[in-house]
Design a protein around this motif. Sequence first.
Motif, mmCIF file in Angstrom:
data_model
loop_
_atom_site.group_PDB
_atom_site.id
_atom_site.type_symbol
_atom_site.label_atom_id
_atom_site.label_comp_id
_atom_site.label_asym_id
_atom_site.label_seq_id
_atom_site.Cartn_x
_atom_site.Cartn_y
_atom_site.Cartn_z
ATOM 1 N N VAL A 157 39.178 47.939 39.999
ATOM 2 C CA VAL A 157 40.273 47.163 39.591
ATOM 3 C C VAL A 157 40.060 46.793 38.052
ATOM 4 N N GLY A 158 40.859 46.897 37.148
ATOM 5 C CA GLY A 158 40.988 46.143 35.881
ATOM 6 C C GLY A 158 41.727 45.081 35.673
ATOM 7 N N MET A 159 41.339 43.970 35.541
ATOM 8 C CA MET A 159 42.189 42.781 35.568
ATOM 9 C C MET A 159 42.394 42.175 34.107
ATOM 10 N N HIS A 160 43.702 41.582 34.016
ATOM 11 C CA HIS A 160 43.932 40.869 32.764
ATOM 12 C C HIS A 160 43.138 39.704 32.901
ATOM 13 N N PRO A 161 42.505 39.043 31.885
ATOM 14 C CA PRO A 161 41.570 38.204 32.014
ATOM 15 C C PRO A 161 41.956 36.826 31.956
ATOM 16 N N ILE A 162 43.461 36.468 32.252
ATOM 17 C CA ILE A 162 43.857 35.283 32.288
ATOM 18 C C ILE A 162 43.617 34.435 33.390
ATOM 19 N N THR A 163 43.326 34.911 34.566
ATOM 20 C CA THR A 163 42.899 34.188 35.659
ATOM 21 C C THR A 163 41.433 34.388 36.009
ATOM 22 N N ALA A 164 40.588 34.780 35.305
ATOM 23 C CA ALA A 164 39.323 34.806 35.112
ATOM 24 C C ALA A 164 38.696 35.645 36.525
ATOM 25 N N HIS A 165 39.400 36.310 37.058
ATOM 26 C CA HIS A 165 38.899 37.024 38.393
ATOM 27 C C HIS A 165 38.181 38.208 38.303
ATOM 28 N N GLY A 166 37.971 38.995 37.137
ATOM 29 C CA GLY A 166 37.719 40.365 37.217
ATOM 30 C C GLY A 166 36.299 40.500 37.654
ATOM 31 N N TYR A 167 35.189 39.496 36.791
ATOM 32 C CA TYR A 167 33.841 39.813 37.242
ATOM 33 C C TYR A 167 33.653 39.395 38.540
ATOM 34 N N ASN A 168 34.359 38.099 39.003
ATOM 35 C CA ASN A 168 33.861 37.947 40.296
ATOM 36 C C ASN A 168 34.531 38.710 41.538
ATOM 37 N N LEU A 169 35.523 39.449 41.137
ATOM 38 C CA LEU A 169 35.944 40.566 42.318
ATOM 39 C C LEU A 169 34.888 41.792 42.277
ATOM 40 N N GLY A 170 34.339 42.004 40.820
ATOM 41 C CA GLY A 170 33.455 43.000 40.842
ATOM 42 C C GLY A 170 32.183 43.014 41.850
ATOM 43 N N LEU A 171 31.658 41.359 41.657
ATOM 44 C CA LEU A 171 30.545 41.137 42.676
ATOM 45 C C LEU A 171 30.804 41.075 44.101
ATOM 46 N N ARG A 172 31.907 40.810 44.452
ATOM 47 C CA ARG A 172 32.659 40.836 45.632
ATOM 48 C C ARG A 172 32.676 42.313 46.195
ATOM 49 N N GLY A 173 33.195 43.147 45.370
ATOM 50 C CA GLY A 173 33.244 44.568 45.849
ATOM 51 C C GLY A 173 31.951 45.076 46.140
ATOM 52 N N ILE A 174 30.806 44.606 45.249
ATOM 53 C CA ILE A 174 29.348 45.076 45.479
ATOM 54 C C ILE A 174 29.034 44.431 46.993
ATOM 55 N N ALA A 175 28.989 43.444 47.208
ATOM 56 C CA ALA A 175 28.830 42.963 48.594
ATOM 57 C C ALA A 175 29.454 43.639 49.587
#
Length: 354
Positions: free
Chosen positions: A288-306
């Motif tokens: 998923v490629g997020m708009h950065p305004i809510t700063a979720h993108g990288y954190n979602l990426g780590l959650r997906g790895i876990a």
Amino acid sequence: MQTDIVIIGAGPAGLSLAGVLARKGLKVAIVDPASTSDLEQPLDDGREIALTRLSRDLLEKWRQWNLLSDTEFAPLHEAHVFDGLSEQPMMVKSSNDVEPLGWMVSNQVLRRVAYATAKDLEGIEWHLTRRMQRIDINDTSARVELDDGSQINARLVVAADSRFSSARRAAGLSARMHDFGRTMLVCRMQLQKPTPGVAWEWLDYGQTLALLPLNQDMASVVITLPPAEIDQLLALPVEEFEQQVAERFRHRLGGMQLVGERYAYPLVGVRPDNIVSQRFACIGDAAVGMHPITAHGYNLGLRGIALLSDQIQSALDNGRDFAGSSVLANFQNDFQAIAYPLYFSTLSIVRLYC
């Protein structure tokens, strides 16, 4: 070559997943056009990442956080959201006085430590300066052909090669893209009136501004405008650029001095219809490629790895095929249940306020 898992992409997501899986005793092949020196000393791309408590916990678990020096992260205690001309923001604070709301870390640093923890692990085969050319998948195995004609046979292929993933497309997974018609300019600036530990999101008329606090009197400045206006800002001499940015922030931060380069990124959100198929899965921005305004993108990426690594571990513990359809379906359901509500709510915020 025969391996357990092929990961396409050696960004922070792909490198982190490789390290997690190799420590589980799996054999992993990483394919990326970057060189070893590119991964050891990644180029600065201007991007700063706001990490949550959960993300820090995961990086500690994966042995990456302890490689950061004290100067390479900055605590984030508050976030202030301004609307238009108002000087009274909505404030988001930590639930207690001890724990920060999050931590700011440069993307360049995160990529460096992800590689540092993976480079010497047994079980990882590196295919650097190489590109994925073709993916062939059947009921029992997957084959990845590289641009030099070599082939890697595996039980699972994972795409970790950006929101515009060529691996995802090669696997036949469709994605819906939302072009916001805006470009984001990012740079670091020294502030006359810094805001230590306080981030700003300013939903102003005709522009969106963000200020991400770094150490001392430094901050990452993010300006979102139509592409032509960003091009004009990029072309300005440094002194004129500094004056214009200070004016855009209505001089609330005093003088602002550019430190380093200016970088620009087009804003395009990407939502795949599915992030798994037969013996294939997506992680990071490929999921998923997020708009950065809510700063979720990288954190979602780590959650997906876990989530993916937990599903693989559960399958291994129970003697099941870790690349089986039920394992991957469980991963997709768990990830999309978290990511897609955030994607759509972020999209709504952008449409309403920007």
